[in-house]
Design a protein around this motif. Structure first.
Motif, PDB file in Angstrom:
ATOM      1  N   MET A   1       0.747  -1.173   0.031  1.00  0.00           N
ATOM      2  CA  MET A   1      -0.038   0.127  -0.050  1.00  0.00           C
ATOM      3  C   MET A   1       0.862   1.295   0.125  1.00  0.00           C
ATOM      4  SD  MET A   1      -2.761  -1.248   2.740  1.00  0.00           S
ATOM      5  CE  MET A   1      -3.105  -2.771   2.662  1.00  0.00           C
ATOM      6  N   SER A   2       0.488   2.333  -0.775  1.00  0.00           N
ATOM      7  CA  SER A   2       1.293   3.499  -0.857  1.00  0.00           C
ATOM      8  C   SER A   2       1.085   4.446   0.067  1.00  0.00           C
ATOM      9  CB  SER A   2       0.843   3.817  -2.371  1.00  0.00           C
ATOM     10  OG  SER A   2      -0.105   4.248  -2.216  1.00  0.00           O
ATOM     11  N   LEU A   3       1.945   5.388   0.022  1.00  0.00           N
ATOM     12  CA  LEU A   3       1.849   6.695   0.870  1.00  0.00           C
ATOM     13  C   LEU A   3       0.496   7.236   0.317  1.00  0.00           C
ATOM     14  CD1 LEU A   3       5.173   8.172   1.288  1.00  0.00           C
ATOM     15  CD2 LEU A   3       3.998   6.851   2.948  1.00  0.00           C
ATOM     16  N   GLU A   4      -0.012   6.831  -0.879  1.00  0.00           N
ATOM     17  CA  GLU A   4      -1.288   7.231  -1.162  1.00  0.00           C
ATOM     18  C   GLU A   4      -2.224   6.269  -0.627  1.00  0.00           C
ATOM     19  OE1 GLU A   4      -0.133   8.589  -5.611  1.00  0.00           O
ATOM     20  OE2 GLU A   4      -0.963   6.439  -5.375  1.00  0.00           O
ATOM     21  N   ASN A   5      -1.705   4.802  -0.140  1.00  0.00           N
ATOM     22  CA  ASN A   5      -2.497   3.894   0.073  1.00  0.00           C
ATOM     23  C   ASN A   5      -2.499   4.062   1.876  1.00  0.00           C
ATOM     24  OD1 ASN A   5      -2.050   2.820  -2.424  1.00  0.00           O
ATOM     25  ND2 ASN A   5      -1.230   0.923  -1.413  1.00  0.00           N
ATOM     26  N   VAL A   6      -2.022   3.293   2.381  1.00  0.00           N
ATOM     27  CA  VAL A   6      -1.858   3.359   4.166  1.00  0.00           C
ATOM     28  C   VAL A   6      -0.383   2.673   4.376  1.00  0.00           C
ATOM     29  CG1 VAL A   6      -3.498   3.019   5.619  1.00  0.00           C
ATOM     30  CG2 VAL A   6      -4.142   2.138   3.407  1.00  0.00           C
ATOM     31  N   SER A   7       0.159   3.594   5.017  1.00  0.00           N
ATOM     32  CA  SER A   7       1.358   3.382   5.632  1.00  0.00           C
ATOM     33  C   SER A   7       1.684   3.983   6.898  1.00  0.00           C
ATOM     34  CB  SER A   7       2.529   3.918   4.686  1.00  0.00           C
ATOM     35  OG  SER A   7       3.879   4.088   5.215  1.00  0.00           O
ATOM     36  N   PRO A   8       2.408   2.943   7.702  1.00  0.00           N
ATOM     37  CA  PRO A   8       2.516   3.449   9.167  1.00  0.00           C
ATOM     38  C   PRO A   8       3.301   4.716   9.345  1.00  0.00           C
ATOM     39  CG  PRO A   8       3.364   1.394   8.718  1.00  0.00           C
ATOM     40  CD  PRO A   8       3.057   1.979   7.527  1.00  0.00           C
ATOM     41  N   SER A  74      -6.679  -6.611   5.807  1.00  0.00           N
ATOM     42  CA  SER A  74      -5.561  -6.417   4.726  1.00  0.00           C
ATOM     43  C   SER A  74      -4.771  -5.246   5.116  1.00  0.00           C
ATOM     44  CB  SER A  74      -5.782  -6.665   3.347  1.00  0.00           C
ATOM     45  OG  SER A  74      -6.176  -8.188   2.930  1.00  0.00           O
ATOM     46  N   VAL A  75      -5.854  -4.362   5.161  1.00  0.00           N
ATOM     47  CA  VAL A  75      -5.348  -3.047   5.572  1.00  0.00           C
ATOM     48  C   VAL A  75      -4.350  -3.018   6.775  1.00  0.00           C
ATOM     49  CG1 VAL A  75      -5.827  -0.441   6.367  1.00  0.00           C
ATOM     50  CG2 VAL A  75      -7.005  -1.509   4.465  1.00  0.00           C
ATOM     51  N   VAL A  76      -4.796  -3.745   7.899  1.00  0.00           N
ATOM     52  CA  VAL A  76      -4.084  -3.850   9.157  1.00  0.00           C
ATOM     53  C   VAL A  76      -2.689  -4.595   8.808  1.00  0.00           C
ATOM     54  CG1 VAL A  76      -4.386  -4.831  11.556  1.00  0.00           C
ATOM     55  CG2 VAL A  76      -6.290  -3.676  10.457  1.00  0.00           C
ATOM     56  N   VAL A  77      -2.718  -5.853   8.401  1.00  0.00           N
ATOM     57  CA  VAL A  77      -1.875  -6.372   7.964  1.00  0.00           C
ATOM     58  C   VAL A  77      -0.613  -5.632   7.107  1.00  0.00           C
ATOM     59  CG1 VAL A  77      -0.682  -8.586   6.718  1.00  0.00           C
ATOM     60  CG2 VAL A  77      -2.682  -8.502   7.944  1.00  0.00           C
ATOM     61  N   GLY A  78      -1.214  -4.833   6.123  1.00  0.00           N
ATOM     62  CA  GLY A  78      -0.221  -3.941   5.274  1.00  0.00           C
ATOM     63  C   GLY A  78       0.332  -3.029   6.516  1.00  0.00           C
TER      64      GLY A  78
END
Length: 394
Positions: A1-8, A74-78
């Motif tokens: 997932m991208s910085l457009e996605n979801v990143s910690p 999946s978002v959590v795992v990402g």
């Protein structure tokens, strides 16, 4: 997932989501959560509120419920993968096992956000087209109210822990304009709300309506970036970036997703081929993230290929009757879990993620962190759902 996605990482740019069964992808709330029936996967006799067909479609899409739940997980795992990457400063030289664990987890879940956009498009264009501008306002508020509340929670939590990267009042103002710090994962909703307004307006115009309120909102959204830039130039004020924008790639995912999710169920004999295609696309995503750019953009052709393969592999899959009630509860809890989980992840990640771990240690720690984040996030979301707080907390 991208910085457009979801990143910690706090510096994020670019979720389904959601209404009847809220997740970052858009649900079909008031009108319907039904869609084109897939053999063995629908419940034509379902008379629960929100399940009635919107006219052209019959039967609840349990396969789309499954996609929503898997997307939320999946978002959590990402994000767990992102935590691993941050632990090694995104470099294999600082810990190869943790680096590759993080890279794999981020890559294998990179299809989740595009799928949320695809589900959002299907819900508005096919599954539950809005009946009026009032419907669109209600759907938007079901996103905006929880986003506002959770933004305040994350800001307060950051201030309490002294982790906010700036004055809390300044960060709160930026959140209104569309910059999501420290709740970096809420960027999705700044794209989702304009997206459903655009698609919903098209459907209302097609139905012969004139929703002037929706038009006014879209004028503000489209003119916002230029107006903010001009205001900064004229006054010298430090005006926050205007981030209420869906992006062309999100619109494409939504429209193409609506088309693909409305196709007949994928034949069982073909699902293996689509799964194989997903593996090949995943290899390309891994290569791209390692050799070209981390985090890979959602608009990447590799991410798009992976998303399409996953969609076709799951489209129309039969959900056994016995697990549908549980699936429904998990789907209902998905939006709340999506919004809440970063609080848990940020608090406990340092206990699990360490750059010095070896192969098995890195994999085991990442798996444990995912479980420790997922379970309380979904459990608490189910709890406040029972307390009728869904409209406030998602």
């Amino acid at each position: 997932m991208s910085l457009e996605n979801v990143s910690p990482s706090p510096a994020v740019t670019e979720t389904a989501v959601p209404e009847l069964r809220p997740l970052p992808g858009e649900s079909a709330s008031d009108e319907s959560a039904s869609g084109k029936a897939s053999p063995g996967n629908t419940s034509p006799g379902d008379t629960r509120p929100g399940k009635a067909g919107s006219g052209a479609r019959q039967g609840h899409r349990y396969d789309i419920d499954l996609l929503r739940v898997v997307c939320a997980c999946s978002v959590v795992v990402g994000h767990v993968g992102g935590a691993c990457m941050e632990a090694v400063d995104r470099s294999a030289d600082n810990g190869r096992a943790v680096y590759w664990t993080g890279l794999f987890l981020d890559s294998v879940t990179s299809w989740a956000v595009p799928m949320y956009f695809a589900i959002a498009g299907w819900a508005v264009l096919v599954g539950a087209p809005p009946r009026s501008g009032r419907t669109l306002r209600r759907r938007s508020l079901r996103m905006l109210v929880p986003v506002g509340i959770w933004s305040a929670v994350y800001l307060a939590w950051g201030r309490l822990r002294d982790t906010n990267e700036g004055p809390t009042s300044k960060l709160a103002l930026e959140a209104v304009f569309g910059t999501v710090q420290p709740a970096y994962h809420l960027w999705y909703f700044y794209a989702h709300v304009p997206l459903i307004l655009i698609l919903g307006l098209v459907m209302l115009l097609k139905a012969g309506q004139r929703p002037w309120g929706v038009v006014a909102a879209l004028v503000v959204i489209s003119a916002g970036p230029t107006a903010v830039s001009d205001l900064t130039r004229l006054t010298g004020w430090d005006v926050p970036r205007f981030g209420w924008q869906p992006g062309s790639y999100a619109l494409v995912y939504a429209v193409v997703g609506a088309l693909l999710l409305s196709l007949p169920a994928t034949p069982r004999r073909h699902r293996g081929w689509w799964a194989a295609g997903a593996v090949a696309a995943l290899a390309a995503v891994l290569w791209s993230q390692d050799r070209i750019h981390f985090v890979i953009p959602n608009a990447s052709v590799f991410v798009a290929a992976l998303s399409v393969c996953v969609l076709f592999a799951v489209n129309g899959v039969r959900i056994p009757e016995r697990i549908r009630p549980l699936l429904g509860k998990l789907t209902d809890a998905g939006l709340g879990a999506f919004m809440f989980h970063v609080l848990v992840l940020n608090a406990v990640a340092p206990w699990f993620v360490s750059a010095g771990r070896g192969g098995l240690g890195a994999a085991g720690a990442a798996a444990a962190l995912a479980v420790v984040t997922l379970v309380p996030s979904f459990a608490l979301s189910m709890l406040w759902g029972r307390l009728r707080l869904r409209r406030y907390l998602g």
